[in-house]
Design a protein around this motif. Sequence first.
Motif, PDB file in Angstrom:
ATOM      1  N   PHE A 170       4.036  -7.257  10.056  1.00 58.09           N
ATOM      2  CA  PHE A 170       3.847  -7.191   8.612  1.00 58.09           C
ATOM      3  C   PHE A 170       4.475  -5.894   8.112  1.00 58.09           C
ATOM      4  O   PHE A 170       4.385  -4.872   8.778  1.00 58.09           O
ATOM      5  CB  PHE A 170       2.351  -7.194   8.278  1.00 58.09           C
ATOM      6  N   TRP A 210       3.698  -4.036   5.380  1.00 61.24           N
ATOM      7  CA  TRP A 210       2.908  -3.342   4.358  1.00 61.24           C
ATOM      8  C   TRP A 210       2.952  -1.830   4.520  1.00 61.24           C
ATOM      9  O   TRP A 210       3.036  -1.319   5.621  1.00 61.24           O
ATOM     10  CB  TRP A 210       1.432  -3.714   4.433  1.00 61.24           C
ATOM     11  N   LYS A 237      -2.825 -19.823   8.208  1.00 58.11           N
ATOM     12  CA  LYS A 237      -3.086 -18.447   8.620  1.00 58.11           C
ATOM     13  C   LYS A 237      -2.655 -18.227  10.061  1.00 58.11           C
ATOM     14  O   LYS A 237      -2.572 -19.160  10.843  1.00 58.11           O
ATOM     15  CB  LYS A 237      -4.583 -18.129   8.504  1.00 58.11           C
ATOM     16  N   SER A 267      -7.214  -2.060  12.779  1.00 60.88           N
ATOM     17  CA  SER A 267      -7.473  -2.769  11.529  1.00 60.88           C
ATOM     18  C   SER A 267      -8.909  -3.276  11.538  1.00 60.88           C
ATOM     19  O   SER A 267      -9.799  -2.569  11.113  1.00 60.88           O
ATOM     20  CB  SER A 267      -6.472  -3.889  11.313  1.00 60.88           C
ATOM     21  N   ASN A 309      -8.596 -10.792  13.638  1.00 62.79           N
ATOM     22  CA  ASN A 309      -8.440 -10.935  12.201  1.00 62.79           C
ATOM     23  C   ASN A 309      -7.576 -12.151  11.930  1.00 62.79           C
ATOM     24  O   ASN A 309      -7.019 -12.747  12.862  1.00 62.79           O
ATOM     25  CB  ASN A 309      -7.790  -9.677  11.616  1.00 62.79           C
ATOM     26  N   SER A 310      -7.439 -12.505  10.667  1.00 55.39           N
ATOM     27  CA  SER A 310      -6.508 -13.561  10.276  1.00 55.39           C
ATOM     28  C   SER A 310      -5.776 -13.105   9.024  1.00 55.39           C
ATOM     29  O   SER A 310      -6.324 -12.363   8.205  1.00 55.39           O
ATOM     30  CB  SER A 310      -7.238 -14.878  10.020  1.00 55.39           C
ATOM     31  N   TYR A 311      -4.533 -13.529   8.913  1.00 54.38           N
ATOM     32  CA  TYR A 311      -3.682 -13.172   7.786  1.00 54.38           C
ATOM     33  C   TYR A 311      -2.931 -14.406   7.316  1.00 54.38           C
ATOM     34  O   TYR A 311      -2.633 -15.308   8.107  1.00 54.38           O
ATOM     35  CB  TYR A 311      -2.657 -12.097   8.201  1.00 54.38           C
ATOM     36  N   SER A 312      -2.584 -14.411   6.050  1.00 50.49           N
ATOM     37  CA  SER A 312      -1.785 -15.500   5.508  1.00 50.49           C
ATOM     38  C   SER A 312      -0.383 -15.455   6.115  1.00 50.49           C
ATOM     39  O   SER A 312       0.213 -14.385   6.246  1.00 50.49           O
ATOM     40  CB  SER A 312      -1.684 -15.356   3.990  1.00 50.49           C
ATOM     41  N   GLU A 370       2.477 -13.528   4.393  1.00 49.19           N
ATOM     42  CA  GLU A 370       2.583 -12.068   4.461  1.00 49.19           C
ATOM     43  C   GLU A 370       3.472 -11.582   5.606  1.00 49.19           C
ATOM     44  O   GLU A 370       3.753 -10.389   5.721  1.00 49.19           O
ATOM     45  CB  GLU A 370       1.194 -11.459   4.656  1.00 49.19           C
TER      46      GLU A 370
END
Length: 98
Positions: free
Chosen positions: A48, A50, A66, A74, A80-83, A86
Motif C-alpha cells: 500500500f 499510504w 478485501k 498496524s 487485518n483486512s483492507y479493501s 487500496e
Amino acid sequence: CVELAQRYMNKKYGTTPIWYANAKDMCGHHPTEIKKTSSPKNGDLVVFGWGTYGHVAVIEKFADGKVYVVEQNSAISGKNSYSKSEVSCYLTSTKNSW
C-alpha cells in the motif's frame, strides 16, 4: 512492516533478506527473485502506498473485495483486512507454488 515481509519471504522462499526499501517503494524496488503479479496468491505480499512510508503485509486470503493479511506495525492482533482498491501492487516469489 517491511522487516516482517522481508523476513517472511527470506525464510519461506529463500529470497534476499534485506531489500533496503520503504514499503511504498517495494513495487519498484525488490530482488530479482521477487516479481509483481496481477494474480496474487496466499503467501504473496500486498503493498500500500499510504503516507510517508506505505505499508506491506503477507496475504492470508481474499474475500468480499478485501485482502486479509498478517502484518506488523498496524493491527495489535497482527491480522487485518483492507479493501483491494487500496492496493498499490502485489509481489510474489518465483518459488510460491500455493
